[in-house]
Design a protein around this motif. Structure first.
Motif, PDB file in Angstrom:
ATOM      1  N   GLU A   1       0.674  -1.186  -0.128  1.00 43.77           N
ATOM      2  CA  GLU A   1       0.103   0.000   0.027  1.00 43.77           C
ATOM      3  C   GLU A   1       0.947   1.251  -0.047  1.00 43.77           C
ATOM      4  OE1 GLU A   1      -3.179   0.212  -0.668  1.00 43.77           O
ATOM      5  OE2 GLU A   1      -2.971  -1.916  -1.000  1.00 43.77           O
ATOM      6  N   LEU A   2       1.823   1.152   0.906  1.00 49.32           N
ATOM      7  CA  LEU A   2       2.735   2.374   0.568  1.00 49.32           C
ATOM      8  C   LEU A   2       3.448   2.453  -0.548  1.00 49.32           C
ATOM      9  CD1 LEU A   2       4.057   3.880   3.264  1.00 49.32           C
ATOM     10  CD2 LEU A   2       5.874   2.653   3.044  1.00 49.32           C
ATOM     11  N   VAL A   3       3.915   1.567  -1.468  1.00 49.82           N
ATOM     12  CA  VAL A   3       4.395   1.637  -2.551  1.00 49.82           C
ATOM     13  C   VAL A   3       3.373   2.315  -3.708  1.00 49.82           C
ATOM     14  CG1 VAL A   3       5.301   0.494  -4.742  1.00 49.82           C
ATOM     15  CG2 VAL A   3       6.171   0.065  -2.427  1.00 49.82           C
ATOM     16  N   ARG A   4       2.159   1.555  -3.591  1.00 50.31           N
ATOM     17  CA  ARG A   4       1.258   2.278  -4.432  1.00 50.31           C
ATOM     18  C   ARG A   4       0.791   3.733  -4.093  1.00 50.31           C
ATOM     19  NH1 ARG A   4      -1.395  -2.894  -3.182  1.00 50.31           N
ATOM     20  NH2 ARG A   4      -1.246  -4.075  -4.915  1.00 50.31           N
ATOM     21  N   ASP A   5       0.760   3.945  -2.954  1.00 52.19           N
ATOM     22  CA  ASP A   5       0.532   5.395  -2.599  1.00 52.19           C
ATOM     23  C   ASP A   5       1.667   6.399  -2.912  1.00 52.19           C
ATOM     24  OD1 ASP A   5      -1.869   4.568  -1.320  1.00 52.19           O
ATOM     25  OD2 ASP A   5      -1.329   4.925   0.581  1.00 52.19           O
ATOM     26  N   PHE A   6       2.959   6.013  -2.889  1.00 46.28           N
ATOM     27  CA  PHE A   6       3.972   6.558  -3.408  1.00 46.28           C
ATOM     28  C   PHE A   6       3.883   7.118  -4.875  1.00 46.28           C
ATOM     29  CE2 PHE A   6       8.190   6.899  -5.264  1.00 46.28           C
ATOM     30  CZ  PHE A   6       8.627   8.247  -5.008  1.00 46.28           C
ATOM     31  N   ALA A   7       3.620   5.799  -5.627  1.00 47.05           N
ATOM     32  CA  ALA A   7       3.504   5.688  -7.063  1.00 47.05           C
ATOM     33  C   ALA A   7       2.212   6.745  -7.418  1.00 47.05           C
ATOM     34  CB  ALA A   7       3.093   4.401  -7.583  1.00 47.05           C
ATOM     35  N   ALA A   8       1.053   6.745  -6.746  1.00 45.44           N
ATOM     36  CA  ALA A   8       0.075   7.625  -7.329  1.00 45.44           C
ATOM     37  C   ALA A   8       0.610   8.945  -6.859  1.00 45.44           C
ATOM     38  CB  ALA A   8      -1.094   7.266  -6.176  1.00 45.44           C
ATOM     39  N   SER A   9       1.519   9.476  -5.954  1.00 46.19           N
ATOM     40  CA  SER A   9       1.800  10.844  -5.505  1.00 46.19           C
ATOM     41  C   SER A   9       2.757  11.278  -6.753  1.00 46.19           C
ATOM     42  CB  SER A   9       2.646  10.959  -4.352  1.00 46.19           C
ATOM     43  OG  SER A   9       4.017  10.469  -4.635  1.00 46.19           O
ATOM     44  N   LEU A  10       3.164  10.260  -7.439  1.00 47.27           N
ATOM     45  CA  LEU A  10       3.920  10.629  -8.780  1.00 47.27           C
ATOM     46  C   LEU A  10       3.102  10.671 -10.187  1.00 47.27           C
ATOM     47  CD1 LEU A  10       7.312   8.674  -7.968  1.00 47.27           C
ATOM     48  CD2 LEU A  10       6.854  10.960  -7.686  1.00 47.27           C
ATOM     49  N   GLY A  11       1.897  10.373  -9.902  1.00 50.53           N
ATOM     50  CA  GLY A  11       1.076  10.214 -10.910  1.00 50.53           C
ATOM     51  C   GLY A  11       1.321   8.606 -11.832  1.00 50.53           C
ATOM     52  N   ALA A  12       1.839   7.838 -10.921  1.00 51.82           N
ATOM     53  CA  ALA A  12       2.188   6.555 -11.472  1.00 51.82           C
ATOM     54  C   ALA A  12       1.313   5.236 -11.047  1.00 51.82           C
ATOM     55  CB  ALA A  12       3.696   6.249 -11.418  1.00 51.82           C
ATOM     56  N   GLU A  13       1.173   4.286 -11.807  1.00 50.30           N
ATOM     57  CA  GLU A  13       0.929   3.010 -11.309  1.00 50.30           C
ATOM     58  C   GLU A  13       1.924   1.980 -11.131  1.00 50.30           C
ATOM     59  OE1 GLU A  13      -2.670   2.097 -11.216  1.00 50.30           O
ATOM     60  OE2 GLU A  13      -3.147   4.223 -11.661  1.00 50.30           O
ATOM     61  N   VAL A  14       1.764   0.943 -10.246  1.00 54.57           N
ATOM     62  CA  VAL A  14       2.745   0.056  -9.764  1.00 54.57           C
ATOM     63  C   VAL A  14       2.991  -1.074 -10.988  1.00 54.57           C
ATOM     64  CG1 VAL A  14       3.824  -1.377  -8.241  1.00 54.57           C
ATOM     65  CG2 VAL A  14       2.750   1.017  -7.360  1.00 54.57           C
ATOM     66  N   GLU A  15       3.886  -1.348 -11.315  1.00 52.40           N
ATOM     67  CA  GLU A  15       3.844  -2.806 -12.104  1.00 52.40           C
ATOM     68  C   GLU A  15       4.670  -3.629 -11.399  1.00 52.40           C
ATOM     69  OE1 GLU A  15       6.891  -3.599 -15.659  1.00 52.40           O
ATOM     70  OE2 GLU A  15       4.932  -2.465 -16.482  1.00 52.40           O
ATOM     71  N   TRP A  16       4.229  -4.686 -10.528  1.00 50.36           N
ATOM     72  CA  TRP A  16       4.718  -5.547  -9.739  1.00 50.36           C
ATOM     73  C   TRP A  16       5.676  -6.361 -10.340  1.00 50.36           C
ATOM     74  CZ3 TRP A  16       5.230  -4.038  -4.809  1.00 50.36           C
ATOM     75  CH2 TRP A  16       4.347  -3.089  -4.472  1.00 50.36           C
ATOM     76  N   ARG A  17       6.927  -6.896  -9.680  1.00 48.55           N
ATOM     77  CA  ARG A  17       7.653  -8.045 -10.160  1.00 48.55           C
ATOM     78  C   ARG A  17       7.838  -8.998  -8.743  1.00 48.55           C
ATOM     79  NH1 ARG A  17      13.114  -8.572 -13.506  1.00 48.55           N
ATOM     80  NH2 ARG A  17      13.655 -10.644 -12.986  1.00 48.55           N
ATOM     81  N   VAL A  18       7.345 -10.176  -8.643  1.00 51.60           N
ATOM     82  CA  VAL A  18       7.181 -10.947  -7.191  1.00 51.60           C
ATOM     83  C   VAL A  18       8.706 -11.815  -7.365  1.00 51.60           C
ATOM     84  CG1 VAL A  18       6.338 -12.505  -5.748  1.00 51.60           C
ATOM     85  CG2 VAL A  18       5.138 -10.734  -7.084  1.00 51.60           C
ATOM     86  N   GLY A  19       9.325 -11.803  -6.146  1.00 53.21           N
ATOM     87  CA  GLY A  19      10.350 -12.738  -6.390  1.00 53.21           C
ATOM     88  C   GLY A  19      11.271 -12.579  -4.838  1.00 53.21           C
ATOM     89  N   GLY A  20      12.274 -13.352  -4.716  1.00 55.58           N
ATOM     90  CA  GLY A  20      13.114 -13.319  -3.527  1.00 55.58           C
ATOM     91  C   GLY A  20      13.999 -12.172  -3.568  1.00 55.58           C
ATOM     92  N   GLU A  21      14.495 -11.730  -2.474  1.00 54.09           N
ATOM     93  CA  GLU A  21      15.317 -10.502  -2.230  1.00 54.09           C
ATOM     94  C   GLU A  21      16.484 -10.387  -3.301  1.00 54.09           C
ATOM     95  OE1 GLU A  21      16.345  -9.566   1.754  1.00 54.09           O
ATOM     96  OE2 GLU A  21      14.524  -9.682   2.359  1.00 54.09           O
TER      97      GLU A  21
END
Length: 147
Positions: free
Chosen positions: A56-76
């Motif tokens: 949610e934090l990442v989504r909200d930050f992206a929205a503050s930039l006028g962006a959507e999040v494109e996720w990539r899931v994986g290990g660190e």
């Protein structure tokens, strides 16, 4: 002397800067490429859905930039390597200030802490090394989220 000072100050106008232009690319293309490492009750993945407090934090930050999040899931390790190749702009997933990846990515200042059996964990996000405008933008935005 005055001319030398003006030249030096003129060169500082673009600080902090992103050598690879990450922040500007995110703003102009409207996409924040984020890595999600499930775990630590910070990021959860169910099918293609990424949830949890850091998601949610990442989504909200992206929205503050006028962006959507494109996720990539994986290990660190996989996500850090992808970030080094320029494939990710930000990584979330329970990283702490004690992250073993701190020599390969830039970590934000801690933005939250939780208790663990081993003591207090101070949570951070990761951005590509050298992308200081992006790091500054993330940290400034996180600072504004504190109560």
């Amino acid at each position: 002397m005055a001319v030398a000072g003006a030249v030096l100050l003129g060169g500082c106008a673009a600080i902090p800067a992103d050598p690879d232009g990450t922040l500007e690319r995110v703003r102009s293309h409207g996409v924040l490429r984020a890595g999600a490492s499930p775990g630590a009750d910070r990021v959860e993945v169910d099918g293609g859905e990424v949830t949890g407090p850091e998601a949610e934090l990442v989504r909200d930050f992206a929205a503050s930039l006028g962006a959507e999040v494109e996720w990539r899931v994986g290990g660190e390790e996989e996500l850090v390597s992808a970030m080094e190749r320029g494939e990710l702009d930000l990584v979330a997933g329970g990283l702490t200030e004690e992250s073993p990846w701190s020599d390969r990515v830039a970590l934000t200042r801690p933005y939250a802490s939780t208790a663990s059996p081993d003591g207090e964990l101070k949570h951070v996000l990761a951005v590509p090394l050298g992308e200081n405008a992006l790091l500054f933008a993330v940290e400034s935005w996180l600072d504004g989220q504190k109560p």
